[in-house]
Design a protein around this motif. Structure first.
Motif, short mmCIF file in Angstrom:
data_model
loop_
_atom_site.label_atom_id
_atom_site.label_comp_id
_atom_site.label_asym_id
_atom_site.label_seq_id
_atom_site.Cartn_x
_atom_site.Cartn_y
_atom_site.Cartn_z
N GLN A 186 1.00 -1.30 -0.05
CA GLN A 186 0.02 -0.05 -0.03
C GLN A 186 0.90 1.17 -0.01
O GLN A 186 1.93 1.36 0.62
CB GLN A 186 -0.99 0.02 1.28
CG GLN A 186 -1.66 -1.20 1.44
CD GLN A 186 -2.81 -1.10 0.40
OE1 GLN A 186 -3.50 -0.20 0.00
NE2 GLN A 186 -3.34 -2.41 -0.06
N SER A 187 0.49 2.18 -0.50
CA SER A 187 1.12 3.43 -0.58
C SER A 187 0.66 4.31 0.53
O SER A 187 -0.36 4.02 1.16
CB SER A 187 0.92 4.17 -1.96
OG SER A 187 -0.28 4.56 -1.93
N GLY A 188 1.77 5.28 0.91
CA GLY A 188 1.32 6.13 1.93
C GLY A 188 1.60 5.49 3.38
O GLY A 188 2.37 4.53 3.45
N LYS A 189 0.78 5.76 4.25
CA LYS A 189 0.92 5.50 5.79
C LYS A 189 0.28 3.89 5.84
O LYS A 189 0.48 3.19 6.91
CB LYS A 189 0.44 6.20 6.72
CG LYS A 189 1.20 7.44 6.67
CD LYS A 189 0.48 8.65 7.81
CE LYS A 189 1.38 9.67 7.61
NZ LYS A 189 0.91 10.70 8.68
N LEU A 190 -0.43 3.45 5.12
CA LEU A 190 -1.05 2.12 5.16
C LEU A 190 -0.08 1.03 4.92
O LEU A 190 0.91 1.16 4.02
CB LEU A 190 -2.21 1.97 3.74
CG LEU A 190 -3.33 2.85 4.22
CD1 LEU A 190 -4.26 2.70 2.95
CD2 LEU A 190 -4.03 2.74 5.36
N GLY A 191 -0.09 0.03 5.61
CA GLY A 191 0.93 -1.10 5.67
C GLY A 191 0.24 -2.01 4.62
O GLY A 191 -0.68 -1.67 3.86
#
Length: 154
Positions: free
Chosen positions: A32-37
């Motif tokens: 996942q991009s960003g802060k999502l794992g």
């Protein structure tokens, strides 16, 4: 995160189906991009069985399957003595008929932890966790023996 996502998934579908081959090769990971794992999903239901038939040992419910390195002791017992021998061992019967997937997921998570953990150097000092390093070393050594035996027998 692996356990947080997949344990409830196994719980939710265990009333309908048992996968019987929960191993790293059957877990899909989507970055996942960003802060999502990462997102984890279970694939390859080729050995799956109807859960109610499996629990009751109904005709055509299936037999032992999956990767033996991820089996609980009850599955190894069945491998050596057959399913009828489980009748004399209620706890093992329960484990074999209801916990195969959960056991395999736990071993998968432990293997992932052990293989992704950095080497534990003797001079490691983690403030506030001094007692954790020796315990992690012991766990790592125990895991290495366990995994070596599993690979040797399977």
């Amino acid at each position: 995160e692996l356990l947080v996502q997949l344990a409830p998934t196994l719980e939710n579908f265990s009333s309908s189906v048992y996968h019987r081959d929960v191993t790293p090769r059957n877990i899909q990971i989507q970055e996942q991009s960003g802060k999502l794992g990462p997102q984890f999903g279970l694939v390859d239901f080729g050995l799956a069985v109807n859960a109610s038939k499996w629990r009751s040992q109904a005709e055509g419910s299936g037999d032992l399957g999956g990767d033996g390195r991820y089996w609980p002791s009850s599955a190894w017992f069945v491998f050596g003595y057959g399913t009828h021998a489980l009748q004399k061992h209620p706890a093992m019967f329960h484990e074999y008929r209801t916990c195969l997937d959960v056991h395999s997921l736990g071993l998968t998570a432990l293997r992932t932890l052990m293989e992704m953990m950095p080497p534990l150097e003797s001079d490691w000092h983690i403030p506030g966790a001094e007692c954790a390093v020796p315990k992690l070393k012991a766990l790592s050594a125990t895991w290495a023996r366990c995994w070596s035996n599993s690979r040797r027998f399977w």
